[in-house]
Enzyme design. Structure first.
Site, PDB file in Angstrom:
ATOM      1  N   HIS A 146      -5.754 -75.982 -92.051  1.00 47.32           N
ATOM      2  CA  HIS A 146      -4.499 -76.341 -92.721  1.00 47.32           C
ATOM      3  C   HIS A 146      -4.317 -77.852 -92.659  1.00 47.32           C
ATOM      4  O   HIS A 146      -3.996 -78.410 -91.622  1.00 47.32           O
ATOM      5  CB  HIS A 146      -3.328 -75.629 -92.058  1.00 47.32           C
TER       6      HIS A 146
ATOM      7  N   TYR B 222       1.608 -81.093 -92.007  1.00 45.78           N
ATOM      8  CA  TYR B 222       1.017 -80.780 -90.719  1.00 45.78           C
ATOM      9  C   TYR B 222       0.137 -81.953 -90.291  1.00 45.78           C
ATOM     10  O   TYR B 222      -0.161 -82.843 -91.087  1.00 45.78           O
ATOM     11  CB  TYR B 222       0.230 -79.470 -90.798  1.00 45.78           C
TER      12      TYR B 222
ATOM     13  N   ARG C 298       4.527 -65.600-100.616  1.00 47.79           N
ATOM     14  CA  ARG C 298       5.913 -65.133-100.630  1.00 47.79           C
ATOM     15  C   ARG C 298       6.098 -63.871-101.462  1.00 47.79           C
ATOM     16  O   ARG C 298       6.964 -63.044-101.156  1.00 47.79           O
ATOM     17  CB  ARG C 298       6.827 -66.251-101.138  1.00 47.79           C
TER      18      ARG C 298
END
Length: 249
Positions: free
Chosen positions: A63, A68, A211
């Site tokens: 990621h 991040y 989602r």
């Protein structure tokens, strides 16, 4: 404010980043990492890879998006270091590439390695899709198989033009401009027709859907039904199959 005190279970004195630049006034300002701390983090990624392989995972994704840590090193807005990890494009991408090289030394060659990136920050002066294309070329050479093309999340001034499939363009650009690199599209892909179109048009090699599965855990089943495709339902779910020529009732 999004700041949690130590009494509330937060860790205000243990927030780190490439530079001492806060996301906004509601977040703590990170402490710029030392070279030793960067070495520790790099090794932590490699150690986690060994555990993932031992646990039997088949695919690994790094990621490096949405603000991040690895993502924040890429951006000239959040990374204003003056050492070998800051400044030029080569320096800002150094940590991610070091992580990838370290991982590929122990992650089996027959197991795919993905990297998720913010293809653009949607902020003037920030990371762009052109940067992502150049990074993807370097990641391909380092042994990455697929770029998961998301965007934004690293700067509070971002202006995101949300619409169905708004990030597909980034997966398509990587697929076209980096021969040999697979690309994945993600972002507001929430119906059968759009999902099918992205793949059939060749805009991306894969779809990443999150989602919509939270809203509809049976998204694959309902998508297949919407496209008129017969797929195997779990035995326990078979009597709930949406009515088609294949259904019991």
């Amino acid at each position: 404010s999004l700041r949690s005190t130590a009494e509330e279970g937060g860790w205000p004195d243990n927030v780190y980043g490439p530079s001492a630049i806060a996301y906004d006034d509601a977040h703590y300002t990170p402490t710029a990492m030392t070279a030793g701390q960067i070495d520790t983090v790099r090794q932590a990624f490699i150690d986690a890879t060994a555990r993932a392989d031992q646990a039997g995972f088949d695919v690994l994704e790094i990621h490096s998006a949405h603000g991040y840590l690895l993502s924040s090193f890429l951006s000239p807005l959040s990374n204003q270091r003056t050492d070998k990890y800051g400044g030029s494009f080569e320096n800002r991408t150094r940590l991610l590439l070091e992580v990838v090289h370290g991982i590929r030394q122990i992650w089996p060659q027959d197991k795919p390695l993905f990297v998720r990136v913010s293809s653009t920050e949607w902020v003037e002066g920030g990371w762009t899709i052109d940067d992502t294309v150049e990074l993807s070329k370097a990641l391909l050479a380092a042994g990455v198989d697929l770029i998961d093309c998301s965007s934004a999340g690293n700067n509070a001034h971002q202006k995101i033009p949300l619409s169905p499939g708004y990030q597909v363009q980034f997966a398509e650009r990587v697929k076209q401009d980096v021969p040999g690199m697979l690309s994945g599209a993600v972002g507001l892909i929430s119906n059968a027709s759009l999902a099918s179109k992205v793949v059939e048009d060749g805009s991306a090699d894969a779809l990443f859907i999150g989602r919509e599965f939270l809203r509809n855990p049976s998204f694959v089943l309902s998508t297949a039904h919407g496209l008129g495709i017969n797929i195997k339902w779990n035995n326990q779910y078979e009597r709930g199959r949406l009515k088609t020529k294949y259904s019991f009732v």
